[in-house]
Motif scaffolding. Structure first.
Motif, PDB file in Angstrom:
ATOM      1  N   THR A 105      50.641  45.602  76.886  1.00  0.00           N
ATOM      2  CA  THR A 105      50.243  47.268  76.404  1.00  0.00           C
ATOM      3  C   THR A 105      49.178  47.811  76.754  1.00  0.00           C
ATOM      4  N   GLU A 106      48.595  47.028  77.264  1.00  0.00           N
ATOM      5  CA  GLU A 106      46.673  47.811  77.434  1.00  0.00           C
ATOM      6  C   GLU A 106      47.565  48.635  78.554  1.00  0.00           C
ATOM      7  N   GLN A 107      46.725  49.573  78.490  1.00  0.00           N
ATOM      8  CA  GLN A 107      46.853  50.683  80.447  1.00  0.00           C
ATOM      9  C   GLN A 107      45.217  50.940  80.627  1.00  0.00           C
ATOM     10  N   VAL A 108      44.628  50.552  80.240  1.00  0.00           N
ATOM     11  CA  VAL A 108      43.382  50.805  80.339  1.00  0.00           C
ATOM     12  C   VAL A 108      42.814  49.607  81.703  1.00  0.00           C
ATOM     13  N   GLU A 562      49.021  28.469  79.828  1.00  0.00           N
ATOM     14  CA  GLU A 562      47.216  28.916  79.195  1.00  0.00           C
ATOM     15  C   GLU A 562      46.153  30.050  79.570  1.00  0.00           C
ATOM     16  N   ASN A 563      45.262  29.683  78.204  1.00  0.00           N
ATOM     17  CA  ASN A 563      44.516  30.365  78.642  1.00  0.00           C
ATOM     18  C   ASN A 563      45.004  32.227  78.124  1.00  0.00           C
ATOM     19  N   LEU A 564      46.119  31.955  77.615  1.00  0.00           N
ATOM     20  CA  LEU A 564      46.854  33.505  77.600  1.00  0.00           C
ATOM     21  C   LEU A 564      46.200  34.643  76.917  1.00  0.00           C
ATOM     22  N   GLN A 565      45.989  35.522  77.959  1.00  0.00           N
ATOM     23  CA  GLN A 565      45.420  37.415  77.393  1.00  0.00           C
ATOM     24  C   GLN A 565      45.801  37.826  76.548  1.00  0.00           C
ATOM     25  N   LEU A 566      45.703  38.120  75.032  1.00  0.00           N
ATOM     26  CA  LEU A 566      45.988  38.772  74.183  1.00  0.00           C
ATOM     27  C   LEU A 566      45.555  39.595  73.610  1.00  0.00           C
ATOM     28  N   LEU A 567      46.129  40.497  73.696  1.00  0.00           N
ATOM     29  CA  LEU A 567      45.434  42.014  72.554  1.00  0.00           C
ATOM     30  C   LEU A 567      45.962  42.325  71.479  1.00  0.00           C
ATOM     31  N   SER A 568      45.125  43.332  70.784  1.00  0.00           N
ATOM     32  CA  SER A 568      45.568  43.885  69.288  1.00  0.00           C
ATOM     33  C   SER A 568      44.847  44.521  69.078  1.00  0.00           C
ATOM     34  N   GLY A 576      37.475  53.120  61.756  1.00  0.00           N
ATOM     35  CA  GLY A 576      37.631  52.907  63.161  1.00  0.00           C
ATOM     36  C   GLY A 576      38.262  52.545  63.632  1.00  0.00           C
ATOM     37  N   ILE A 577      38.588  51.351  64.849  1.00  0.00           N
ATOM     38  CA  ILE A 577      39.926  50.847  65.283  1.00  0.00           C
ATOM     39  C   ILE A 577      39.338  49.969  66.374  1.00  0.00           C
ATOM     40  N   ASP A 578      39.064  48.701  66.617  1.00  0.00           N
ATOM     41  CA  ASP A 578      38.813  47.417  67.762  1.00  0.00           C
ATOM     42  C   ASP A 578      40.094  47.640  68.353  1.00  0.00           C
ATOM     43  N   PHE A 579      40.422  47.048  69.641  1.00  0.00           N
ATOM     44  CA  PHE A 579      40.893  46.840  70.511  1.00  0.00           C
ATOM     45  C   PHE A 579      40.712  45.418  71.725  1.00  0.00           C
ATOM     46  N   VAL A 580      40.901  44.196  71.176  1.00  0.00           N
ATOM     47  CA  VAL A 580      40.224  43.683  71.911  1.00  0.00           C
ATOM     48  C   VAL A 580      40.896  42.459  71.863  1.00  0.00           C
ATOM     49  N   THR A 581      40.966  41.727  74.191  1.00  0.00           N
ATOM     50  CA  THR A 581      41.592  41.216  74.515  1.00  0.00           C
ATOM     51  C   THR A 581      40.955  39.245  74.188  1.00  0.00           C
ATOM     52  N   THR A 686      56.206  44.046  68.055  1.00  0.00           N
ATOM     53  CA  THR A 686      55.122  44.695  68.715  1.00  0.00           C
ATOM     54  C   THR A 686      53.794  44.757  69.146  1.00  0.00           C
ATOM     55  N   SER A 687      53.396  43.760  67.922  1.00  0.00           N
ATOM     56  CA  SER A 687      52.225  43.395  67.646  1.00  0.00           C
ATOM     57  C   SER A 687      51.891  42.201  67.798  1.00  0.00           C
ATOM     58  N   THR A 688      50.356  42.572  68.699  1.00  0.00           N
ATOM     59  CA  THR A 688      50.152  40.406  68.936  1.00  0.00           C
ATOM     60  C   THR A 688      49.554  40.276  67.236  1.00  0.00           C
ATOM     61  N   TYR A 689      49.091  40.629  66.611  1.00  0.00           N
ATOM     62  CA  TYR A 689      49.199  40.209  65.453  1.00  0.00           C
ATOM     63  C   TYR A 689      49.767  40.350  63.739  1.00  0.00           C
TER      64      TYR A 689
END
Length: 771
Positions: A105-108, A562-568, A576-581, A686-689
């Motif tokens: 879901t990250e488009q950066v 393995e080593n799954l990239q997960l974003l939240s 504020g908000i942090d976006f962390v993968t 729809t959200s990783t957490y």
């Protein structure tokens, strides 16, 4: 193709008519009485009957696209097994595809997608361009599972391969117009044909307007509209039987947004106080100086060249692609609604991406071996100007500038690949393939924090040493370059029991390259993450039964990641908000996918698709929560806010049942057809957490506290229906279509505090004249 639409539209167009492979065909009255015809695909980078390909692939032809209801991607994702997705939050210019639970879901630009998009064999690197690249579609193929051998970029989830219509020596022209709900209209025109005996050309134009189906409760403005235009030109040189050179150029200018809603507000309403902007210049400056936002404009220019020469012993193709993408957007991600004219949490971006790909592909047959081999190169450069602001209360009269920075990043990727199909016997074929990938990535940040900001905005007061700059990243131990070299193999065995039934078993390896968290407003939050790797093991059956009137295709798979990239996206202590993968453990899934097409009579075609899966996150590491408090029982990716751990965008079951019935009419010298489908999806997050939030009964008022499953997409059932007319000479076509006729309302994506719903019911009338 006479159908000039965006990838978003073409993808959803495929869904209404058929969810399984069926052949390219003329009008229904011209096809064989009951036969389910063949379809030719390029899932293995060479032309093959789809029933002979040992890969999980679903294909849609141009005829199927033309008779479909064109609304949004929900049609496609509901009828393609194991595929979910929809528009990404906010921008409206990107589609987040998930196949078997793998997507992004990250488009950066520091992220690569696990489900890649290809246009005429050219890799589309940026998700922000994946739904507006095309105007003239001939066929779509959705490949499920890792694509680690033959396609341009290594992926773990799958690929969506688009083939455009090539001009030829036959003259074609068409004019089409539509009008429907929310004053949505489209105008399309296309013409193609010969310039001389060796040269053909074609031009397609498109215009879309839409007032929008959502409304701000604060400003009264209509939201979620669209203003798009595009043009595509194609040129084809065929100087002899052994040469074929296809050139194309297209340009799309799309202004489209998706506005999030508070789950407690009325459907399709927003509480944003940020007024709609025109997206005509820098989104950053328009927002800071004029307080305009809720806009997203994406402009994509594409040049593609494919020169093919048949040398007798092999066919060689030199494939070149250049894609230039410019996107500007300011989107209010206010937590639950933001009446302030500054918005709540606003992200403003000015983005420029440039990519150049080169590929040399050889396809040949030597004895009992069919083979494909090639070289691939990608050179990509991206620049993203980012400003984030935060209004501390829903009615704030000022906003804090959290970050003001310039991000530059680039990728250089080289790959060599080869695959051979060895006919051990007339019935048994062994496939061996592999790909070696070597790539380098780099990133740099520049701090653009200003001494003073326009009135109403409070400048960032954090320490200069904590700001996201290249030097600060290095000081924090974060690498500013990454190199990856990897070999990914594939092996498959196919057995043709007879002319109508084939079984196969395969093992395929793929990986998705690493990157950086580039949304953070401090150096330490822009951390790096490494590649993820996937193995997929499949056992399948492809069959045409009952004298080729029934097509039954089954795929049983086992996926290990393995080593799954997960974003939240998660709230930051202090605001504020942090976006962390992160590379957070792995994903395991076992599933069954089915695709069925049945033509019991000349007039009736029935189709059905479905998928079921048992899936779970595995080996998830523990992490610290807010304030350093250990999460002793709550592992990543749950971010210490919930005990749920369902894999994101991965429902346990999906199913679609549809039909098309045709009836000739002598009164109008033509044919009527009735199309309908019922699609069901089990619930998914729809959200990783998997966040649920507590809110009051009335946003920013009231006293009753309730818990809202913000990012949960409930189990849904969607009905589509359409009636069509086509004259026997093919000159006239008309249709009246209804999508989401039952007015089902559900979440397609979410970001902390806001949910992004599906499109409402749409009724569309379409009239077309072919020449």
């Amino acid at each position: 193709m006479r159908f000039s639409v965006s990838l978003l539209s073409t993808a959803s167009a495929a869904a209404m008519f058929v969810a399984l492979p069926a052949a390219a065909q003329d009008r229904p009255s011209d096809r064989a009485v009951t036969r389910v015809d063949e379809i030719i695909v390029t899932a293995q980078r060479r032309e093959q009957n789809i029933q002979d390909v040992p890969i999980a692939v679903t294909a849609f032809t141009d005829t199927q696209l033309e008779v479909a209801i064109v609304e949004d991607t929900t049609d496609l994702v509901r009828v393609t097994p194991s595929l979910t997705g929809g528009l990404n939050t906010g921008t409206g210019g990107a589609v987040s595809y998930f196949i078997r639970g793998l997507g992004s879901t990250e488009q950066v630009a520091t992220f690569d997608v696990p489900v890649a998009t290809y246009v005429d064999e050219v890799y589309v690197a940026r998700q922000i361009a994946n739904n507006i690249t095309l105007l003239d579609v001939d066929q779509i193929e959705v490949l499920r599972g890792p694509q680690g051998t033959l396609f341009g970029r290594n992926t773990t989830g799958g690929a969506i391969s688009i083939t455009t219509r090539k001009p030829n020596q036959d003259f074609r022209a068409s004019v089409e117009g539509t009008y429907g709900s929310f004053d949505r209209y489209t105008l399309r025109g296309a013409i193609s044909g010969p310039l001389n005996d060796a040269v053909s050309a074609g031009v397609t134009v498109l215009r879309i307007g839409d007032d929008g189906y959502s409304r701000s409760l604060v400003t009264g403005q209509d939201l979620n509209g669209e203003d798009t235009w595009g043009i595509r030109a194609a040129l084809r040189f065929q100087p002899g039987e052994t040469w074929d050179w296809n050139l194309s150029a297209d340009y799309i200018d799309q202004a489209k947004t998706t506005i999030g809603v508070n789950p407690l507000d009325p459907q399709y309403t927003s509480r944003t106080g940020l007024r709609r902007g025109n997206c005509s210049d820098s989104a950053v400056e328009s927002f800071l100086n004029q307080r305009l936002g809720n806009c997203a404009r994406t402009r994509v220019a594409t040049l593609i060249s494919n020169l093919t020469h048949d040398m007798g012993w092999a066919s060689v193709s030199w494939i070149s692609g250049y894609i230039s993408t410019d996107q500007i957007f300011s989107i209010d991600f206010g937590l639950g609604g933001s009446p302030t004219p500054f918005g709540g949490f606003v992200i403003s971006n000015d983005v420029e991406t440039r990519q150049w790909t080169q590929e040399l592909k050889l396809v040949g047959e030597t004895g009992r071996v069919n083979w494909v081999a090639g070289l691939f190169y990608l050179d990509e450069d991206n620049s993203t100007y980012q400003v984030d602001t935060f209004a501390t209360t829903p009615t704030a009269t000022s906003a804090l500038v959290l970050g003001d920075r310039l991000l530059d990043n680039g990728t250089r990727s080289f790959a060599a690949y080869a695959q051979g199909d060895f006919a051990i016997t007339d019935q048994l074929t062994l496939t061996l393939g592999g790909r070696y990938t070597d790539e380098d990535k780099d990133i740099s940040f520049g701090d653009r924090t200003r001494a003073t900001y326009p009135a109403g905005f409070i400048g960032f007061t954090g320490a200069a040493t904590s700001r996201p700059t290249t030097a600060n990243l290095i000081a924090a131990g974060i690498p500013v370059s990454q190199s990856t070299s990897k070999f990914t193999p594939r092996v498959a065995l196919a057995y043709e029991m007879n002319d109508d039934v084939m079984f196969f078993a395969s093992a395929t390896n793929g990986f998705k390259s690493g990157g950086w968290n580039a949304r953070g407003t401090t150096a330490i939050t822009n951390s790096a993450f490494g590649p993820e790797e996937a193995w997929s093991y499949e056992f399948g059956m492809r069959s045409d039964l009952l004298e080729d009137t029934l097509r039954l295709n089954l795929t049983l798979y086992r996926l290990e990641v393995e080593n799954l990239q997960l974003l939240s996206g998660q709230p930051r202590p202090g605001g504020g908000i942090d976006f962390v993968t992160r590379n957070a453990g792995g994903l395991e899934a076992t599933g069954l996918e089915a695709e069925i097409t049945w033509s019991p009579t000349e007039a009736l075609e029935i189709y059905a698709t479905g998928s079921i899966a048992d899936r779970q996150y595995v080996d998830i590491p523990l992490r610290n929560g807010a304030g350093g408090v250990p999460c002793s029982t709550t592992p990543e990716p749950l971010n210490c806010v919930t005990t749920r751990d369902q894999p994101v965008r991965f429902p346990e079951s999906q199913a679609t049942l549809g039909a098309r019935y045709t009836l000739p009419t002598t009164l109008l010298d033509g044919e009527w057809s009735l199309n309908g489908s019922i699609s069901y999806s089990d619930e998914y997050w729809t959200s990783t957490y998997n966040d649920a939030r507590t809110a009051t009964g009335v946003p920013f008022g009231g006293t009753t506290a309730i818990t809202v499953p913000l990012s949960l997409t409930a189990a849904t059932t969607v009905y589509n229906i359409g009636v069509r007319y086509e004259s026997n000479d093919g000159a006239w076509q008309a249709s009246l279509d209804c999508s989401n006729c039952g007015e089902e309302y559900y979440v397609t994506s979410s970001l902390v505090g806001l949910a992004y719903p599906n499109d409402p019911r749409r009724v569309t009338f379409r009239l077309r004249r072919n020449f």
